[in-house]
Write an enzyme that holds these catalytic residues in place. Structure first.
Site, PDB file in Angstrom:
ATOM      1  N   TYR A 146       0.864  -1.180   0.025  1.00 50.90           N
ATOM      2  CA  TYR A 146      -0.154   0.067  -0.123  1.00 50.90           C
ATOM      3  C   TYR A 146       0.872   1.148  -0.002  1.00 50.90           C
ATOM      4  O   TYR A 146       0.494   2.353  -0.393  1.00 50.90           O
ATOM      5  CB  TYR A 146      -0.872   0.051   1.402  1.00 50.90           C
ATOM      6  CG  TYR A 146      -2.185  -0.751   0.641  1.00 50.90           C
ATOM      7  CD1 TYR A 146      -3.206  -0.179  -0.238  1.00 50.90           C
ATOM      8  CD2 TYR A 146      -2.389  -2.114   1.097  1.00 50.90           C
ATOM      9  CE1 TYR A 146      -4.491  -0.627  -0.536  1.00 50.90           C
ATOM     10  CE2 TYR A 146      -3.497  -2.803   0.572  1.00 50.90           C
ATOM     11  CZ  TYR A 146      -4.471  -2.144  -0.294  1.00 50.90           C
ATOM     12  OH  TYR A 146      -5.371  -2.853  -0.756  1.00 50.90           O
ATOM     13  N   HIS A 182      -5.583  -2.883   6.565  1.00 50.02           N
ATOM     14  CA  HIS A 182      -5.031  -3.725   5.760  1.00 50.02           C
ATOM     15  C   HIS A 182      -4.109  -4.896   6.543  1.00 50.02           C
ATOM     16  O   HIS A 182      -3.300  -5.621   5.971  1.00 50.02           O
ATOM     17  CB  HIS A 182      -4.150  -3.319   4.599  1.00 50.02           C
ATOM     18  CG  HIS A 182      -5.215  -2.551   3.522  1.00 50.02           C
ATOM     19  ND1 HIS A 182      -6.183  -3.117   2.963  1.00 50.02           N
ATOM     20  CD2 HIS A 182      -5.503  -1.213   3.232  1.00 50.02           C
ATOM     21  CE1 HIS A 182      -6.764  -2.395   2.129  1.00 50.02           C
ATOM     22  NE2 HIS A 182      -6.513  -1.183   2.303  1.00 50.02           N
TER      23      HIS A 182
END
Lengths: 753, 753
Positions: free
Chosen positions: B282, B435
């Protein structure tokens, strides 16, 4: 000597006489060469030529340098000739194996570099072998059907002698006559006898083992100028008849028809196209003795014209073998074949060098030699090195090829269709000797060296001692050889020929037609009538290049005709991740084996469903590429997701998946499928290109005894029609048929438009 | 505006004033640059420099040529601005995405090549967007928590604006004032409002989504010279407070502590070492808006000194990210991360170029740029191209590195130990936002870019529509995030923090010590006390280079202390084929799931056994290399061979294997293991080299609250002792302990000899 052999021998002698009359100069060279050493693989003239070129032939110089470094290290570490004790992978086995390579290489170095230290090294080690060998009983390990003395099996003893003969030849003139007598009397002659007259069950056969034996006896015979050994090598042991029903460790017949000797070993296993009946993996293994002994025969007995024997089949076989490899040079694992074996193997360096030198100097062979990045340190290696140096190299281009099987090319074969990156390997051959699998009309599909639809290969971890001593694992028989392990039809959950070698070895499939002239559509078709008595299978496979598709795709038509109702299982051994299906399926909470025998006990069922539409569709992704299967469905088709690995108590099998199409209670039927490779996925840009099938519908529009017609409609609505002639399919045959009120008229095996 | 934000804003303003006093020249340039275009990514001076160098900067010239070809083709194929309709992967989505890239590139081409056709193309397309946008309601697809107008989610609308701002800047001067007014009034301003003030749940957060939003608003603000938008970008929406308990689609809190805006998005997720809390996958995604907006801010508002913000964390984060990749440049898949994402991604071209140009011209970055084989078509890309042209390139050398996590670097971290080809990735970080995975003290092990012990990564096929629309699959929650999916301890078959984000996000592990100074032994040690209340885990992992071993090996000590008796499961997610074990095991006829929840429902049990000796040994082969696990055994240790794939109705999971060590009914315990990579197998020569473990015995010779001592005896009988300090492990601490009547005295965290 049996009758057949006698006649062959007489004919052969006559041919030799004729030839020697015709070419006296050759005979003369022969006489000269027989008195000189080296003469076997290196020749006196060759050595002169090599020495003259040294330093100016890069690939040869580099190979020489590496070999020199290796042998200098061996010499520094000292000679060791241990008392034989171990199986393959064990210490004494590995040491004697290392010694044979060291001896051969040291001999060559002595000749090329003219440095006595190498000759001395060879002599000293040979003398240690002489001292040891005369004391040796049979090898203590008892597993082999033919025990050696240095090794647990005669096969490895023969390997040793094939290499050591070359070493002996190289230092022949360095030794005194007394030394030679000592070696020949106490080592070489008894060694050759042990692997031949004392081990006829090993020697007197048509088999890759015997080829090694023949070459070993013959090569030492050539060096020693011993006619008896040379004849024994060429024609087998004189006046010996064996039990034609006895079997070896692998289940093969020891000597079914009494044939033996090097020439019979060329006659029998090679088809006129050069296909070797056991498949490429074993051809590679047997290749070295075939070619190195042939090279020796060519040098010492040129009147034999060994490279012209059986229409030059030895050199043809090299071309066939190279064509039996994928884009990376890995051999297709037909029959028992370990994946990853490739034309980078040393035996293929020998093959490519000899083929170049003694064949027609195909510049494509230089392309492979460059990839191999090494050459033989002999006359043929010199020729290759000079060819490369002179810029003659071209890439070796593999094209579609049909290779017949059987001594006369009448026992089926292997068809390979190639288009762009796609390679179809279609097997309709004979049993393939004891290493054959029960896989009539099976295929595998490759794309640029990657397996799309795999052939499992063998179940063995060759030379990895932790896995069953590196030998064949029992799963080779229970899984790898079984029909269900292959991409073909299994009827009623039994393997072809009931999985029995006695039956399978009597039969072969037959070519229906092979057509690769048209670049846009190439077809191979073959028929099998014996695998399941009462059932006939006709499989027609085409690689089609159509501008509406991104890449060529595979069309597969398996037409099954049977008098009785059966269950047919039709697997697709894909790799990778399931993406999508057009049918619903359930995945069980608990995984059970699909069956209890014939390979079925090794398959877990991971999912099952029923066909829904006229076509069953299945797509998957592997190595960032997309694949789609479209197959014609019957209303009752079952679809099984399976994975290998059940009843595998030592984790010997790979956990590979398959989709199996199951059709029950059916007499005549047809399996029609297309397999497309398309698009790609990038995990870097995370973009999926062309991730869906381009085929909208696949339809059997006609299926009679004489014709099968398939329509393929793409997603833009365009339809193509493929019609194959099931009976009269010769190139000249003209056809005229009506389908749905349209007339189709053509000449040849198939129609496509 | 909340209080914190207010204070920060005031401090910031003060800093700006100080800076602008100090560096008047900068302020001046600023004033100039604000009136010129381009000024955002390309600058007027940069364009002059680039034009002067064209044709003499190969990597730049090549990139330019490719971009030109791409955009010429786009222009030829015509403009298309469809009415929004689809989710990701669908047509309108892909087309608008393609358009944003085309606009950005065409703008750049106009500037560099000074060819009006590119400006016209941008203008024409922007006018079509203007005509469309003002008619648009919310996007018809309703799945997102924050719907966009061009796309189904504001995130993609923001992507669009980040790129299109650059295009607008490039043709700003080409447009008439009237045209600019039209675009700004009807397109850009409402566009920026929609993704910010109209979508605060998306915009007003610390989250990678918001970073895109902030950058989009800020970049168009910079081009339009709109102070309100710029402030909104930097500090968030003025005077807005959100519900701190609301959650987004991924289960993350929308805005737990009220922070928002670009600067907060730098503050919060990046540690002082530049580690991004969600992990490298990410970070790569968020990286582009962080850096491209920063570049814009640097050019237009240099007084902000954005690249020095938080001690230069933006540039540090690039170095951290590059170090979070394996030998092939693939990012370690920590938390949700798709394998295969690498520094070849375009966002990393941006990162590397910007880091080189605005950082310290690290020649190692040129090494990566050369591999990427492309540069940005702007000032930073020019700098890289010139660096390469001038021969300054050096390889980017990755070393062992410890990266702290948390805004202040106090929330654990990730330690990477590297020695020769071996890379250990040890995760002792905080939760990693929405996440994050429940994987405290887990690790993965790499060898030369190949996974030896894998981290599963995410369960998703990003942008592959056939797999759940390319979105997160439910197995991401049920499998990939669960503790048992990771190489760490699972207690009583429940995940860390009960698998609850609310709990997990409040905690982090703590570094015990990190030591990489000694090349021969590098150690990282960390403690976790919250994952299972009442249980403490202290894991110490060392990479040891010992001359008696072929390669460095991993030593792993997991010390578990608990007041209650528990079951501990300790998996090894290896790859490949089982070779050998020193324990007996049974393989079941039927495969059942290992459990019913917390990830256990996805594991089939393929075999189970009991430990037999003092050490449990397990060896396997993968990609032709050998691996051995040696682990200290308790008498009752169970060993489970598992395979992922149970309860996976759509084949979403990979069928990967593990060996799980299970210890039942135990309070305090210690798991000590070594993992060796050794030898190799060649399928070409069929030789197995060094196929066996070099470790004879692994023994816990002392285990107290303060010290754990492990002896490692190799097959030659040599023993090494590793002692780790469990409590006082500072570099300065001196220790003196007695083990079996021997005294060991040392200073530092550990002892090894």
């Amino acid at each position: 000597m049996n009758k057949k052999l006698k006649i062959r021998s007489i004919i052969f002698t006559l041919i030799c006489i004729v030839l020697s009359c015709k070419e006296e100069s050759v005979t003369k060279t022969d006489t000269t060469s027989q008195s000189e050493h080296p003469k076997l693989i290196l020749t006196a003239q060759g050595v002169k030529d090599i020495r003259a070129q040294l330093g100016e032939i890069p690939i040869f110089d580099n190979t020489l340098q590496k070999v020199k470094e290796e042998i200098d290290a061996e010499i520094a570490s000292g000679i060791e000739v241990p008392i034989p004790k171990d199986y393959s992978g064990g210490y004494t086995h590995s040491r004697h194996k290392r010694n044979w390579f060291a001896l051969q290489k040291a001999g060559v170095l002595y000749q090329i570099l003219d440095d006595e230290k190498y000759a001395k090294y060879v002599k000293d080690m040979l003398m240690q072998y002489e001292a040891l060998y005369k004391t040796l009983p049979l090898h203590p390990k008892t597993r082999s059907y033919a025990r050696g003395k240095l090794f647990w099996q005669c096969l490895n003893d023969s390997n040793w002698l094939v290499y050591v003969s070359q070493a002996y030849d190289c230092i022949y003139n360095y030794l005194t006559e007394e030394e030679r007598n000592k070696l020949e009397t106490n080592l070489f002659r008894p060694f050759a006898d042990h692997i031949s007259v004392d081990s006829p069950q090993f020697y007197q056969r048509v088999h890759n083992h015997s080829t090694w034996g023949n070459a070993a006896v013959g090569m030492i015979g050539l060096v020693m100028d011993d006619k008896e050994l040379i004849d024994r090598a060429l024609y087998g042991i004189k006046d010996l008849q064996l039990d034609t029903k006895a079997k070896d460790d692998d289940g093969g017949f020891l000597n079914k028809d009494g044939k033996a000797g090097f020439l019979a070993n060329i006659e029998e296993p090679f088809s006129p196209d050069g296909y070797y009946n056991e498949g490429p993996y074993y051809q590679r293994y047997a290749g070295y003795p075939f070619l190195i002994f042939a090279e020796g025969l060519h040098n010492v007995k040129p009147e034999l014209k060994i490279f012209e024997y059986k229409n030059g089949v030895l050199l043809k076989s090299i071309n066939a073998l190279l064509n039996l490899s994928d884009a990376d040079g890995d051999f297709f694992p037909l029959n028992d074949g370990q994946k990853g074996m490739s034309y980078y193997n040393n035996a293929l360096v020998t093959a490519v060098n000899i083929s170049y030198h003694y064949g027609e100097q195909d510049p494509g062979l230089l392309g492979i030699a460059e990839k191999q990045d090494q050459v033989l340190l002999d006359d043929s290696g010199l020729a290759v090195a000079l060819g490369i140096k002179d810029g003659k190299t071209e890439p070796f281009e593999k094209k579609s090829i049909n290779l017949s099987d059987g001594p006369n090319g009448k026992q089926g074969g292997v068809g390979i269709l190639r288009d762009e990156d796609l390679e179809l390997v279609f097997k309709y051959a004979a049993q393939g000797s004891s290493h054959g699998h029960y896989d009539k009309l099976s295929y595998s599909l490759y794309e640029n060296g990657e397996e799309v639809i795999q052939d499992y290969g063998l179940s063995r971890f060759v030379n990895i001692e932790q896995k069953g001593g590196g030998n064949y694992l029992k799963e080779n028989k229970t899984w790898a050889k079984q029909t269900i392990a292959h991409n073909t039809v299994t009827q009623n959950e039994t393997s072809h020929f009931k999985g029995k070698y006695e039956i399978g070895s009597q039969h072969h499939s037959d070519l229906h037609y092979f057509s690769s002239e048209n670049e846009n559509i190439q077809v191979v078709s073959a028929r099998e009538t014996n695998a399941y008595p009462g059932t006939e299978m006709l499989r027609t496979m085409a690689i089609i290049k159509d501008d509406d598709f991104e890449k060529p795709y595979l069309l597969d038509i398996m037409k099954v005709t049977s008098a009785t109702a059966n269950q047919y299982d039709f697997p697709f051994y894909y790799f990778g991740q399931v993406l999508q299906t057009n049918f619903e399926y359930n995945t069980p909470q608990i995984l059970k084996p699909l069956g209890s025998k014939n390979g079925y006990q090794h398959l877990f069922v991971e999912g099952s469903g029923k066909a829904k539409d006229e076509n069953t569709k299945f797509s998957w992704m592997n190595n960032y590429k997309f694949y789609s299967l479209t197959t014609g469905a019957n209303a009752n088709d079952e679809l099984l997701f399976t994975r290998i690995g059940a009843n595998d108590p030592e984790f010997n099998l790979r956990r590979d998946p398959a989709l199996i199409l199951r059709r029950k209670n059916t007499k005549n039927t047809i399996f029609v499928s297309t397999i497309e490779s398309h698009g790609s996925y990038s995990p870097i840009s995370e973009s999926a290109l062309n991730s869906k099938s381009s085929i909208k519908a696949l339809k059997v529009v006609l299926d009679t005894e004489d014709y099968t017609a398939i329509s393929i409609t793409n997603i833009n609505g365009k339809t193509k029609l493929f019609i194959t002639a099931n009976t009269n399919a010769s190139k000249e045959a003209s056809h005229n048929i009506k389908i749905n009120d349209n007339n189709y008229q053509w000449t040849g095996s198939y129609y496509f438009k």
